[in-house]
Design an enzyme around this catalytic site. Structure first.
Site, short mmCIF file in Angstrom:
data_model
loop_
_atom_site.label_atom_id
_atom_site.label_comp_id
_atom_site.label_asym_id
_atom_site.label_seq_id
_atom_site.Cartn_x
_atom_site.Cartn_y
_atom_site.Cartn_z
N ALA A 129 0.74 5.89 -0.79
CA ALA A 129 0.16 7.11 -1.36
C ALA A 129 1.27 7.73 -2.18
O ALA A 129 2.41 7.83 -1.71
CB ALA A 129 -0.29 8.05 -0.26
N GLY A 151 1.87 -7.09 -10.08
CA GLY A 151 1.88 -8.51 -9.77
C GLY A 151 3.27 -8.95 -9.35
O GLY A 151 4.27 -8.66 -10.00
N HIS A 169 0.82 -1.21 0.00
CA HIS A 169 0.00 0.00 0.00
C HIS A 169 0.86 1.26 0.00
O HIS A 169 1.93 1.28 0.57
CB HIS A 169 -0.93 -0.01 1.22
CG HIS A 169 -1.90 -1.14 1.17
ND1 HIS A 169 -2.41 -1.74 2.29
CD2 HIS A 169 -2.44 -1.79 0.12
CE1 HIS A 169 -3.24 -2.71 1.93
NE2 HIS A 169 -3.26 -2.75 0.62
N HIS A 223 -4.80 -5.58 -12.19
CA HIS A 223 -4.91 -4.64 -11.07
C HIS A 223 -3.59 -3.97 -10.74
O HIS A 223 -3.57 -2.98 -10.02
CB HIS A 223 -5.46 -5.36 -9.84
CG HIS A 223 -4.43 -6.02 -8.98
ND1 HIS A 223 -3.62 -7.02 -9.43
CD2 HIS A 223 -4.07 -5.80 -7.69
CE1 HIS A 223 -2.82 -7.41 -8.46
NE2 HIS A 223 -3.06 -6.70 -7.40
N HIS A 276 -10.14 -3.81 -6.14
CA HIS A 276 -9.61 -4.97 -6.85
C HIS A 276 -9.55 -6.25 -6.01
O HIS A 276 -8.88 -7.20 -6.40
CB HIS A 276 -8.29 -4.66 -7.57
CG HIS A 276 -7.22 -4.04 -6.73
ND1 HIS A 276 -6.51 -2.94 -7.14
CD2 HIS A 276 -6.74 -4.38 -5.53
CE1 HIS A 276 -5.63 -2.63 -6.20
NE2 HIS A 276 -5.74 -3.49 -5.23
#
Lengths: 223, 506
Positions: free
Chosen positions: B230, B432, B228, B429, B354
């Site tokens: 930003a 990978g 994750h 998405h 996703h």
């Protein structure tokens, strides 16, 4: 009740007639037979004339049977309604020339005349352009002939609803494609207006409910 | 699992076209439908190598290769169409990450599987635009990165700065983004540009364990760890001027903010709780699967319904989470530029999920059917004129936000009619994974990774530098390969390429 019909038949007291009152009911039936229907000869009307007699009901039933009333088993008001209508019909039959040219006064509409903003409502369904258009769509979708173009159009709608992708002739694709594109653009415009109104409503509610706060002392950076 | 030689295995695979392979029935036992996966030359090599490695003697246990996982999913009861592997596919729990599968709701035997959604329920990407240009941001890039880092707590065990009590939490779980809207953390337009309008209506907080709620409460408004992030990004290339224009991306160098986050510990706990329940349900209803990890329950069973309701609550949690971070991002920008977020035009372009299962209508064999579509590491990509996408994107198709690996690049794609018929409106998405986390830690040095980012001119703020190598670009497939494959296969269309200039990470 029955004020209009009684008035039309020239009853002396149409305003105050009370059909719930057994006696008044019986006398109106007698009045109808005496003055208007005249189905029986005068001497045969004896049974109906005995308004106070217990056998009046029987005479009334026979009377209705003789008139071949369709509602001889309905409630008394329905029966009377039919008798009155029958009498009106006879009255009209006797004086066709007198009533023929009477114009019915258009009753005033209670609701204001709504002008539809949907352009589809204002289409002239009888116009030759409309008929020709329907003919073309019907040819594409394989809908057979019918004299009423609106009827054929609803058949097309049914086909489109059940089969989302009807096979159409590739050569004629633009005939379907162009109006389809126009409809989609109009739809998107409507949708945008609706969404803007929704957003405005949400913002209006926010002005009452919103109170965003932060408290940096709560924060903690992890490992 | 069937043990065969690699050459034997290859007989079940057939290259349909340069970007698409078919997995025939029999590759794994009991396959109800065929499998399919999308690759280009590079990804094809990775995919087949993975299979080859698993065929070597003594390679039992460990992760199943992605192709095998696609085939195992094809053997689940009630599956329709095909089990689809997207180009960014890699091994996951039960379902591979990058696998989508649809189940017929009208078939009483159809199942729902938490493994087909993933542990980070409604993990997703949100993209905000600004009217700033790269040159406006460059001089204060470091301060801006620091300000974002100060506003958005990151990392394992981080806590958010938006005060919330247990009651707020219950409401947020039920209302999703409507809660954020009511409390004033987001704008009405944000809701409009969000999948499902930021709220799953079947959410039922009473189906969520107390443990999950306790884990989730302090984590709202935090980014989390793992992949994750930003990122402050700039528009690098525009492939489709009209599509980009509809999203408000008008010129090269325009600054955007991408937020990639999910439902944190809350979603993880919901998934874990459900797996326990489903094992019981499988025994009771005698559901046979090829892999224990494919725990599932019939959609109409109590366990299935409970999971869907709890999953919806977790999805709502994730939307509130991304919304809170949207609020904090706007605050950080407003402070640095001394302008209101409104004046900076900081609108949400779109918000995609996703990792999720959704009820959708699709055309199967010429008939409209209601399906439960599992997308794990797969993004919904609906075509133009689909009724479920916002009015602003009716002509372009749904924006699909593809976050690349740290420090590489990201993409905005749009949905296509071909994707709707071939993959139930789904596409890739992200990049990978190519290396496992453990392998990355062994092979890559974190100082090198940070140094490399710096040399690329990317500001970085991380909570745990020592975990950075897990997310190094070397650990991932090349996102450009992935996106180009989706574009070439026609299941989505390239619109914009974005390049990062600052990264905030757990």
């Amino acid at each position: 009740m029955f004020k209009l019909k009684l008035k039309a038949l020239g009853h002396p007291n149409p305003e105050n007639f009370n059909c719930e009152d057994e006696k008044e009911y019986r006398s109106i039936v007698l009045w109808l037979e005496d003055q208007k229907i005249r189905h029986y000869k005068i001497e045969e009307r004896e049974g109906l004339r005995n308004i106070d007699s217990d056998s009046w009901k029987e005479a009334y039933d026979t009377y209705q049977k003789d008139l071949v009333s369709p509602i001889n088993s309905g409630d008394p008001n329905e029966q009377l309604n039919w008798l009155l209508s029958y009498a009106v019909r006879l009255e009209y039959g006797d004086n066709v020339t007198k009533y023929k040219d009477v114009k019915v006064e258009q009753p005033k509409q209670a609701t204001p005349n709504v002008v539809s903003s949907n352009p589809l409502d204002n289409l002239d369904f009888g116009s030759s352009a409309f008929v020709a258009g329907v003919d073309r769509i019907c040819a594409l979708t394989g809908v057979g002939p019918h004299p009423n173009p609106k009827f054929r159009l609803s058949a097309v709608a049914k086909i489109l609803k059940t089969a989302p992708h009807p096979d159409h002739n590739k050569g004629d694709a633009s005939i379907v494609q162009q109006p389809n594109d126009v409809l989609k653009l109009l739809f998107i415009q409507d949708l945008r207006e609706l969404q803007t109104k929704i957003n405005e409503a949400l913002v209006a509610v926010q002005s009452v409910t919103a109170d965003p706060r932060t408290d940096t002392t709560l924060g903690r950076v992890g490992r | 699992m069937v043990v065969r030689q690699y050459n034997e295995e290859l007989k079940y695979l057939e290259k349909v076209n340069p970007h698409c392979w078919k997995i025939k029935k029999g590759f794994q036992p009991n396959m109800n439908v065929e499998g399919v996966f999308y690759v280009n030359n590079t990804l094809e090599r990775l995919m087949l190598e993975e299979l080859k490695n698993s065929c070597r003697p003594g390679m039992t246990g460990g992760f199943l290769p992605g192709v095998k996982q696609i085939a195992n999913v094809a053997a689940l009861p009630g599956i329709v169409g095909r089990s689809v592997g997207l180009p960014d596919i890699h091994s996951g729990y039960g379902f591979a990450i990058g696998n989508m599968a649809a189940f017929d709701m009208s078939n009483p035997k159809s199942i729902v599987s938490p493994g087909g959604v993933g542990f980070d329920i409604n993990c997703g990407v949100r993209l905000l635009r600004t009217n700033l240009h790269e040159k406006d941001v460059q001089p204060i890039k470091e301060q801006l990165a620091q300000s974002l880092f100060d506003h958005i707590p990151v990392g394992v065990g981080s806590k958010g700065i938006i005060p919330m009590n247990a009651r707020d939490m219950e409401e947020a779980l039920e209302m999703g983004m409507d809660w954020s809207l009511r409390e004033g953390y987001v704008w009405a337009e944000d809701k409009e540009h969000c999948e499902e309008y930021g709220r799953m209506l079947n959410a039922d907080p009473s189906k969520v364990s107390l443990r999950a709620k306790k884990r989730g409460l302090p984590q709202l408004g935090t980014l989390g760890a793992g992949n994750h992030y930003a990122e402050i990004q700039v528009v690098d290339e525009i492939y489709d001027k009209f599509g980009a224009g509809k999203m408000g991306l008008e010129r090269i160098g325009q600054v955007c903010v991408m937020i990639h986050s999910g439902s944190r510990g809350f979603g993880h706990q919901v998934a874990t709780d459900a797996l326990v329940q489903m094992e019981k349900a499988m025994k009771r209803d005698q559901i046979e699967v090829n892999d224990r990890q494919l725990a599932c329950a019939r959609i109409n069973s109590v366990e299935g319904q409970d999971y869907l309701k709890a999953m919806a609550a977790a999805a709502n949690f994730a939307w509130v989470n991304r919304s809170s971070m949207t609020f904090l991002t706007r605050q950080a920008f407003a402070k640095q530029f001394k302008m209101s977020p409104d004046d900076l035009d900081m609108h949400v372009i779109y918000d995609v999920s996703h990792n999720i299962a959704k009820m959708e209508e699709h055309i199967v064999d010429g008939k409209i059917k209601t399906l439960l579509v599992h997308r794990k590491g797969s993004t919904r990509a609906f075509p133009p004129h689909h009724p479920l996408i916002p009015v602003d994107y009716q002509l372009t198709g749904q924006p699909v936000l593809i976050g690349g690996s740290m420090g590489t690049c990201s993409y905005v794609l749009t949905g296509t009619p071909q994707g709707m018929t071939e993959t139930f409106g789904s596409t890739c998405h992200g990049a990978g994974r190519a290396l496992s986390r453990a392998k990355s830690r062994r092979n890559i040095d974190y100082k090198e990774v940070l140094g490399k980012l710096e040399s690329l001119g990317i500001s970085i703020r991380v909570a745990s530098p020592k975990l950075v190598m897990e997310e190094a670009p070397e650990s991932y497939k090349n996102v450009t390969d992935v996106v180009d494959t989706c574009h070439a296969a026609g299941i989505s269309k390239k619109t914009v390429k974005l390049r990062p200039i600052a990264v905030i990470k757990g």
